[in-house]
Every structure is written in structure tokens, then in C-alpha cells.
Design a protein around this motif. Structure first.
Motif, PDB file in Angstrom:
ATOM      1  N   THR A 239      54.360  59.090 -17.138  1.00  0.00           N
ATOM      2  CA  THR A 239      54.327  60.303 -16.398  1.00  0.00           C
ATOM      3  C   THR A 239      53.657  59.938 -15.234  1.00  0.00           C
ATOM      4  O   THR A 239      52.588  59.469 -15.177  1.00  0.00           O
ATOM      5  N   LEU A 240      54.062  60.436 -14.058  1.00  0.00           N
ATOM      6  CA  LEU A 240      53.466  60.188 -12.561  1.00  0.00           C
ATOM      7  C   LEU A 240      53.235  58.465 -12.435  1.00  0.00           C
ATOM      8  O   LEU A 240      52.211  58.257 -11.607  1.00  0.00           O
ATOM      9  N   GLY A 241      53.932  57.694 -13.021  1.00  0.00           N
ATOM     10  CA  GLY A 241      53.783  56.331 -12.574  1.00  0.00           C
ATOM     11  C   GLY A 241      52.572  55.784 -13.278  1.00  0.00           C
ATOM     12  O   GLY A 241      52.343  54.524 -13.124  1.00  0.00           O
ATOM     13  N   MET A 242      51.701  56.566 -13.833  1.00  0.00           N
ATOM     14  CA  MET A 242      50.269  56.056 -14.386  1.00  0.00           C
ATOM     15  C   MET A 242      49.846  56.375 -15.874  1.00  0.00           C
ATOM     16  O   MET A 242      49.002  55.952 -16.286  1.00  0.00           O
ATOM     17  N   PHE A 243      50.246  57.637 -16.003  1.00  0.00           N
ATOM     18  CA  PHE A 243      49.869  58.302 -17.383  1.00  0.00           C
ATOM     19  C   PHE A 243      50.630  57.864 -18.290  1.00  0.00           C
ATOM     20  O   PHE A 243      52.022  58.186 -18.406  1.00  0.00           O
ATOM     21  N   ARG A 244      50.419  56.950 -19.382  1.00  0.00           N
ATOM     22  CA  ARG A 244      51.220  56.497 -20.334  1.00  0.00           C
ATOM     23  C   ARG A 244      50.861  57.031 -21.747  1.00  0.00           C
ATOM     24  O   ARG A 244      49.776  57.500 -22.100  1.00  0.00           O
ATOM     25  N   GLU A 245      52.132  57.200 -22.707  1.00  0.00           N
ATOM     26  CA  GLU A 245      52.061  57.755 -23.771  1.00  0.00           C
ATOM     27  C   GLU A 245      52.513  56.602 -24.851  1.00  0.00           C
ATOM     28  O   GLU A 245      53.828  56.735 -24.810  1.00  0.00           O
ATOM     29  N   TYR A 246      51.678  56.271 -25.728  1.00  0.00           N
ATOM     30  CA  TYR A 246      51.936  55.046 -26.707  1.00  0.00           C
ATOM     31  C   TYR A 246      52.412  55.941 -27.975  1.00  0.00           C
ATOM     32  O   TYR A 246      51.193  56.718 -28.360  1.00  0.00           O
ATOM     33  N   THR A 247      53.300  56.108 -28.581  1.00  0.00           N
ATOM     34  CA  THR A 247      53.357  56.685 -30.024  1.00  0.00           C
ATOM     35  C   THR A 247      54.249  55.625 -30.951  1.00  0.00           C
ATOM     36  O   THR A 247      54.821  54.485 -30.550  1.00  0.00           O
ATOM     37  N   ALA A 248      54.009  55.646 -32.152  1.00  0.00           N
ATOM     38  CA  ALA A 248      54.294  54.783 -33.366  1.00  0.00           C
ATOM     39  C   ALA A 248      54.066  55.645 -34.577  1.00  0.00           C
ATOM     40  O   ALA A 248      53.384  56.514 -34.765  1.00  0.00           O
ATOM     41  N   ARG A 249      54.724  54.978 -35.723  1.00  0.00           N
ATOM     42  CA  ARG A 249      54.865  55.789 -37.032  1.00  0.00           C
ATOM     43  C   ARG A 249      54.498  54.796 -38.057  1.00  0.00           C
ATOM     44  O   ARG A 249      54.893  53.805 -37.877  1.00  0.00           O
ATOM     45  N   LYS A 250      53.713  55.172 -38.971  1.00  0.00           N
ATOM     46  CA  LYS A 250      53.250  54.526 -40.221  1.00  0.00           C
ATOM     47  C   LYS A 250      54.560  54.623 -41.091  1.00  0.00           C
ATOM     48  O   LYS A 250      54.877  55.911 -41.356  1.00  0.00           O
ATOM     49  N   PRO A 251      55.202  53.554 -41.623  1.00  0.00           N
ATOM     50  CA  PRO A 251      56.207  53.518 -42.342  1.00  0.00           C
ATOM     51  C   PRO A 251      55.751  54.221 -43.608  1.00  0.00           C
ATOM     52  O   PRO A 251      54.771  54.211 -44.296  1.00  0.00           O
TER      53      PRO A 251
END
Length: 251
Positions: A239-251
Motif C-alpha cells: 500500500t502506498l508503495g512502502m507499507f507491506r503486508e505479508y500473510t501466510a497460513r499454517k497447514p
């Protein structure tokens, strides 16, 4: 082990060498910086937010799947900016645990919320296996000493199907953007905090904060580390070129 892995998300070790040498000193120095700046952290963060304030944190957690009744672990909770948003979303039937290595930051958090707190590091979380539904971390990957150990701990404490959501500021693409961001964080924010008559002690912490943004890993190695830890559905949005959101799931 090379410096970039030993210092976690930090790769430009020369830029940070003025603060510490090695992991033990990094922990001592950064805890002192955060303890020292704890009382002024929220005010400085509000000046730094650049449109990513409370509403943004809440929206990110909602998009990542945090719901009422869940058990949330907020890692590197600091003064509780993400914890507050998570507490509102999990509601009275949920459970919220805030973890941070800085007692000064946790003391500020406790002024806002009555939640469980743990004084600990991301690489050694004092919780049983499969204890939480959702794990959040707000703008603190740059301060982790070992991403592989931290992500292994995240997977361990999550229940099967549990979600991880990591918010981070990434280094802007252009030199001009990086220079402007560095000036804003390193000079403008401390000056405004000082002019407001509050929390001049934030200057050292915010200089370090800006330097860690400049020294931080690019997104792909972070995504790779999440996959090495055994997470699935690993994604990154910006977002806005610099705010990152890393998402992941545990199987």
C-alpha cells in the motif's frame, strides 16, 4: 553464518555497525533504545504514520482473517498499536497476548489494555505448541535477529490453519523517495515531537528506526523464509508503495 542472516532482516550491516556488533549487543542496544523512547513512541508514530494509522492496522487484520473469538498473539507488540486493533476485532470472547522484549514498551501498552503480556523475543516464544489462532507483527521484522528461528516459532505456536500477518515498512524504490522518507523519520518527526513539548528522547530511536528501513531485506527473502518455515498461501501486498503486508497460513 554471515552477518545478513545473523542480523535477521538487516542486510546492510555497515549502516548499522555504529549501533552494535553482533546479536548479543544488538539485543542490549535495541532494548535500551525502545525502553528510552517508550513514553514518546505513540506520539512519534502518529507523526510518522503517513496514512497508515489505526484504521489501516484494523483493516489489515480484518483482511487477513482475524475474527471475534480468536486467540491472537501480537509479536513485538511495543506500546500496543496493533494489539489495540486486534483486541477490538477479537471481542470479549477472544483472547489477546502481547509479546515484546522491552519492559518499557509493555508498560505503555498496559496503560491502554488489560491483556496478557510476555517479555520475550520472537525467536523464543514462551507458549505451548498450537496455542493461538492468529499471529500479528507490526513494523518489527527489521528488528528480528533470526528470521528462520522466528518464523519456526510462529508456526509452532499457531494452531493448524492459523494465520500469520506481518505489517512492515519497505524501502522505497527510488533514491529520492528513500531520502525524503529518511529525512521525515530522522529529522522532521523528532523535531515536531520536540516542538510539541513532549518526548525529546525519541530522537535516537527514530534515527535507528529510519536506518533499519534503509537496511531492511527486500520482500522476496522474507517470503522465502516463510516458505522455509513450512507456511502455505504465502503472499505480500503493498500500500502506498512502502507499507507491506505479508500473510501466510499454517497447514
Amino acid at each position: 553464518m554471515n552477518d545478513s542472516r545473523r542480523l535477521g532482516a538487516m542486510v546492510d550491516t555497515d549502516r548499522l555497525r555504529g549501533y552494535f556488533e553482533g546479536e548479543d549487543e544488538r539485543r542490549r542496544v535495541t532494548r535500551a533504545l525502545f525502553d528510552e523512547g517508550a513514553s514518546g513512541y505513540d506520539h512519534a508514530e502518529s507523526l510518522t504514520a503517513l496514512g497508515s494509522g489505526a484504521w489501516y492496522r484494523r483493516q489489515v487484520l480484518q483482511r487477513a482473517g482475524l475474527r471475534e473469538g480468536m486467540t491472537l498473539l501480537d509479536v513485538a507488540a511495543g506500546t500496543g498499536l496493533v494489539t489495540v486493533a486486534g483486541h477490538a476485532l477479537t471481542g470479549p470472547s477472544g483472547r489477546v497476548i502481547a509479546l515484546d522484549p522491552s519492559p518499557g514498551m509493555l508498560a505503555e501498552l498496559k496503560k491502554k489494555l488489560s491483556v496478557e503480556t510476555l517479555e520475550a523475543y520472537a525467536e523464543a516464544i514462551p507458549l505451548p505448541d498450537a496455542e493461538v489462532d492468529f499471529l500479528s507483527m507490526g513494523y518489527a521484522l527489521r528488528h528480528v535477529g533470526d528470521l528462520d528461528r522466528a518464523f519456526a516459532e510462529y508456526r509452532r505456536v499457531l494452531k493448524p490453519g492459523g494465520q500469520v500477518c506481518l505489517m512492515e515498512i519497505s524501502r522505497p524504490a527510488s533514491r529520492l523517495q528513500r531520502a525524503l522518507l529518511g529525512f521525515h523519520i530522522g529529522a522532521v518527526v523528532p523535531a515536531l515531537a520536540r516542538l510539541s513539548g513532549r518526548h525529546a528522547d525519541i530522537k535516537r530511536l527514530w534515527r535507528y528506526y529510519g536506518d533499519t528501513i534503509e537496511a531492511a531485506l527486500a520482500p522476496q527473502p522474507i517470503l522465502d523464509a516463510l516458505q522455509r518455515a513450512g507456511f502455505t498461501d504465502v503472499k505480500c501486498s503493498v500500500t502506498l508503495g512502502m507499507f507491506r503486508e505479508y500473510t501466510a497460513r499454517k497447514p
